[in-house]
Design a protein around this motif. Structure first.
Motif, PDB file in Angstrom:
ATOM      1  N   ASP A  18       0.810  -1.215   0.000  1.00 36.45           N
ATOM      2  CA  ASP A  18       0.000   0.000   0.000  1.00 36.45           C
ATOM      3  C   ASP A  18       0.841   1.262   0.000  1.00 36.45           C
ATOM      4  OD1 ASP A  18       0.671   0.637   2.670  1.00 36.45           O
ATOM      5  OD2 ASP A  18      -1.393   0.785   3.351  1.00 36.45           O
ATOM      6  N   ASP A  19       2.125   1.187   0.448  1.00 34.82           N
ATOM      7  CA  ASP A  19       2.971   2.391   0.468  1.00 34.82           C
ATOM      8  C   ASP A  19       3.168   2.949  -0.940  1.00 34.82           C
ATOM      9  OD1 ASP A  19       3.440   2.608   3.241  1.00 34.82           O
ATOM     10  OD2 ASP A  19       4.926   1.000   3.135  1.00 34.82           O
ATOM     11  N   GLU A  20       3.289   2.040  -1.913  1.00 37.91           N
ATOM     12  CA  GLU A  20       3.496   2.489  -3.294  1.00 37.91           C
ATOM     13  C   GLU A  20       2.277   3.248  -3.816  1.00 37.91           C
ATOM     14  OE1 GLU A  20       0.692  -0.600  -3.874  1.00 37.91           O
ATOM     15  OE2 GLU A  20       2.420  -0.528  -2.524  1.00 37.91           O
ATOM     16  N   THR A  21       1.093   2.836  -3.414  1.00 40.86           N
ATOM     17  CA  THR A  21      -0.131   3.508  -3.848  1.00 40.86           C
ATOM     18  C   THR A  21      -0.308   4.836  -3.129  1.00 40.86           C
ATOM     19  OG1 THR A  21      -1.196   1.407  -4.391  1.00 40.86           O
ATOM     20  CG2 THR A  21      -2.643   3.286  -3.984  1.00 40.86           C
ATOM     21  N   LEU A  22      -0.061   4.851  -1.822  1.00 39.69           N
ATOM     22  CA  LEU A  22      -0.151   6.095  -1.057  1.00 39.69           C
ATOM     23  C   LEU A  22       0.821   7.140  -1.576  1.00 39.69           C
ATOM     24  CD1 LEU A  22      -0.328   4.544   2.522  1.00 39.69           C
ATOM     25  CD2 LEU A  22      -2.144   5.863   1.427  1.00 39.69           C
ATOM     26  N   GLY A  23       2.052   6.716  -1.890  1.00 34.83           N
ATOM     27  CA  GLY A  23       3.088   7.667  -2.271  1.00 34.83           C
ATOM     28  C   GLY A  23       3.075   8.063  -3.728  1.00 34.83           C
ATOM     29  N   CYS A  24       2.828   7.121  -4.628  1.00 35.78           N
ATOM     30  CA  CYS A  24       2.943   7.461  -6.051  1.00 35.78           C
ATOM     31  C   CYS A  24       1.922   6.726  -6.920  1.00 35.78           C
ATOM     32  CB  CYS A  24       4.360   7.199  -6.557  1.00 35.78           C
ATOM     33  SG  CYS A  24       5.104   5.646  -6.053  1.00 35.78           S
ATOM     34  N   GLY A  25       0.745   6.478  -6.369  1.00 35.20           N
ATOM     35  CA  GLY A  25      -0.302   5.832  -7.161  1.00 35.20           C
ATOM     36  C   GLY A  25      -0.700   6.640  -8.374  1.00 35.20           C
ATOM     37  N   GLY A  26      -0.740   7.958  -8.234  1.00 35.58           N
ATOM     38  CA  GLY A  26      -1.089   8.808  -9.370  1.00 35.58           C
ATOM     39  C   GLY A  26      -0.045   8.766 -10.463  1.00 35.58           C
ATOM     40  N   LEU A  27       1.226   8.829 -10.083  1.00 33.46           N
ATOM     41  CA  LEU A  27       2.299   8.781 -11.068  1.00 33.46           C
ATOM     42  C   LEU A  27       2.374   7.414 -11.737  1.00 33.46           C
ATOM     43  CD1 LEU A  27       4.750   9.780 -12.576  1.00 33.46           C
ATOM     44  CD2 LEU A  27       6.128   9.405 -10.513  1.00 33.46           C
TER      45      LEU A  27
END
Length: 237
Positions: A18-27
């Motif tokens: 989930d850290d990847e989505t919280l931090g850079c899900g938009g990118l």
């Protein structure tokens, strides 16, 4: 600075699912839609006591959530480096040399094997010990050296999470804003929904309103509607 994301190979380091989505899900969504390759290196996962109605989530549940997120974001591949309770929330007990070697060359998604052009890491100011250990180990793995001997990603960015602001010392604002479209933010929010064991109602650092509010704030700071904030650690023009 402008980036043609269609030409990039992104490697995202996520201490936990989930850290990847919280931090850079938009990118991740923006880059993938442009034609980029996106890979996610998870570092650890285990059974977790949390604030959910059930009071805990299992590693098996988290793997199911990863698979859903992977299909949603259309990752090219993902890998879990150190599964199990021995390492989960205890990455700071792993010798940095061992964690660095895994990141640099031992993992199937290592820097040496994948040769990414863009690397995204958690910010070292996080209160979470696993985030700090991951940030420091990746930083060491990407140390300056002869580019003929070791791969040097052109762009290295530290992503932020709302909880990073919980610090006793001032936290600098991001110095790079990636503009997001509404569809990129929607993809990020849905990605977080897929991590059902980790998403919460507002007020919470992982609520939909928190993620949307942070995107609005970062966008405003760059004069656009929506954005994601990053700290530039390396940029080779």
């Amino acid at each position: 600075m402008t980036t043609d994301w269609s030409q990039e190979r992104l490697l995202v380091y996520s201490p936990h699912p989930d850290d990847e989505t919280l931090g850079c899900g938009g990118l991740m969504h923006k880059a993938k839609c442009a034609g980029a390759e996106v890979f996610v290196q998870f570092l650890t996962v285990g059974d977790t006591a949390d604030q959910s109605p059930k009071g805990f989530s299992t590693a098996e549940e988290r793997y199911t959530e990863i698979k859903k997120a992977s299909e949603h974001f259309r990752w090219d591949d993902w890998h879990m480096a150190l599964p199990g309770d021995t390492h989960h929330l205890r990455l700071d007990s792993v010798p940095r040399v061992d964690l660095t070697q895994l990141i640099e060359r031992e993992s199937p998604l290592s820097i040496a094997r994948l040769k990414p052009s863009v690397v995204l890491v958690p910010h070292r100011t996080s209160y979470n010990q696993d985030h700090q250990a991951a940030a420091e180990a990746v930083h060491t793995a990407l140390r300056p050296s002869n580019t003929r001997l070791r791969h040097h990603p052109r762009l290295v960015l530290a992503y932020e999470e709302a909880a990073d602001q919980w610090r006793t010392e001032p936290v600098q604002s991001p110095n790079l804003i990636v503009e997001l479209g509404e569809e990129d933010l929607a993809a990020k929010l849905h990605g977080m929904e897929l991590y059902g064991s980790q998403s919460h109602e507002h007020p919470h650092t992982r609520s939909e309103l928190t993620l949307r509010s942070l995107a609005v704030l970062r966008g405003m700071q760059a004069g656009v509607a929506l954005g994601e904030g990053y700290h530039v650690l390396r940029y080779l023009a």
